[in-house]
Design a protein around this motif. Sequence first.
Motif, PDB file in Angstrom:
ATOM      1  N   ASP A 258       0.830  -1.190   0.000  1.00  0.00           N
ATOM      2  CA  ASP A 258       0.000   0.000   0.000  1.00  0.00           C
ATOM      3  C   ASP A 258       0.876   1.257   0.000  1.00  0.00           C
ATOM      4  N   ILE A 259       0.901   1.910  -1.134  1.00  0.00           N
ATOM      5  CA  ILE A 259       1.792   3.057  -1.329  1.00  0.00           C
ATOM      6  C   ILE A 259       1.469   4.189  -0.342  1.00  0.00           C
ATOM      7  N   LYS A 260       0.187   4.354  -0.028  1.00  0.00           N
ATOM      8  CA  LYS A 260      -0.188   5.462   0.848  1.00  0.00           C
ATOM      9  C   LYS A 260       0.311   5.219   2.272  1.00  0.00           C
TER      10      LYS A 260
ATOM     11  N   ILE B 250      -3.376   4.704  -6.695  1.00  0.00           N
ATOM     12  CA  ILE B 250      -4.004   5.301  -5.516  1.00  0.00           C
ATOM     13  C   ILE B 250      -4.619   6.652  -5.842  1.00  0.00           C
ATOM     14  N   LEU B 251      -4.055   7.347  -6.787  1.00  0.00           N
ATOM     15  CA  LEU B 251      -4.655   8.628  -7.154  1.00  0.00           C
ATOM     16  C   LEU B 251      -6.028   8.404  -7.751  1.00  0.00           C
ATOM     17  N   ALA B 252      -6.177   7.301  -8.457  1.00  0.00           N
ATOM     18  CA  ALA B 252      -7.478   6.986  -9.032  1.00  0.00           C
ATOM     19  C   ALA B 252      -8.469   6.545  -7.959  1.00  0.00           C
ATOM     20  N   GLU B 253      -7.940   5.879  -6.917  1.00  0.00           N
ATOM     21  CA  GLU B 253      -8.807   5.371  -5.853  1.00  0.00           C
ATOM     22  C   GLU B 253      -9.433   6.470  -5.008  1.00  0.00           C
TER      23      GLU B 253
ATOM     24  N   HIS C 196      -0.323  17.511   2.291  1.00  0.00           N
ATOM     25  CA  HIS C 196      -1.347  17.795   3.302  1.00  0.00           C
ATOM     26  C   HIS C 196      -2.019  16.548   3.827  1.00  0.00           C
ATOM     27  N   ALA C 197      -1.599  15.388   3.337  1.00  0.00           N
ATOM     28  CA  ALA C 197      -2.296  14.155   3.735  1.00  0.00           C
ATOM     29  C   ALA C 197      -2.008  13.819   5.186  1.00  0.00           C
TER      30      ALA C 197
END
Length: 276
Positions: free
Chosen positions: A212-214, A256-259, A275-276
Amino acid sequence: MTLLQVNNVSHRYKSRSFFKKESHSREVLSDISFSIEKGTCLGLLGTSGAGKSTLGKVILGLEQPEHGEVLFQGQNLYKADKKIHQQIRRDLQVVFQDSYSSVNPRLTAERIIAEPLENYESLTIAQQKKAVIELLERVGLSENDLKKYPHQFSGGQLQRINIARAIALKPKLIVLDEAVSSLDMVTQTLILELLQGLKEDFQLSYLFITHDIKAAYTISDRIGVLEKGKLVQQYDSKHEFFTSEHSAVKEMRSSILAEHPRFRSIGTKEKAYAHA
Ligand SMILES: Nc1ncnc2c1ncn2[C@@H]1O[C@H](COP(=O)(O)OP(=O)(O)O)[C@@H](O)[C@H]1O
Ligand SMILES: [Mg+2]
């Protein structure tokens, strides 16, 4: 200070096929080298089957690699004598993805967390109970949870118990193998915050294994990308990672940008992460 040094590790599992005379299993890890500094988190990112868990096991001393060496505080993990090996086992802990199967369902939270203390420390019953309560509180649970059994906890709470058990002996490095991957987003965030706090309080180091990249981006100081057993990229900062043009990173980033619509609505991708 370098805590963990992995030098040129390669590994393949022995084929156990009954019919084949020779084993032709493919290489699962291929010439892997990296290090982890004290107090830092290295994210190890890769898709399923990339070899992440195998590398985790090699580092934990559970799977002796075919080639290469693993040095923990300068000591070769697979050549250390018994005494040093025991010390390394204290200093090196692990938390896995599946919080339920990581615990004995017949033991209370108190017994689960006390297990490493029973094995390594000689505390009185009262001292041990006090230590377990402190650990429960440190991970966001309470004395009221002492006598509860695993089925009485949520997945997130149980992962807190696994974390409490992992930090009970004040280790130096924790291998977190998909430790937040089966949790919902809100719980993931809370557990990542807990891990971040523990890292700062105890100068802990993590090998944070994930697909999971995030999650990797949130907690890691440095990030390595594992692809088909090869460490194809190592990034020394989040910025370096996020702006990478490497195809594997771009692919993961775009997925993940699409998710997350939230990331799509903001001008630059990087701003979204800042800002995440
Ligand atoms: N005990 C094992 N015996 C044989 N092959 C294994 C074993 N464990 C994992 N593998 C294989 O090694 C490769 C890497 O697996 P693993 O390290 O679990 O990857 P990841 O954790 O990145 O998903 C996979 O092809 C997997 O099937
Ligand atoms: Mg795995």
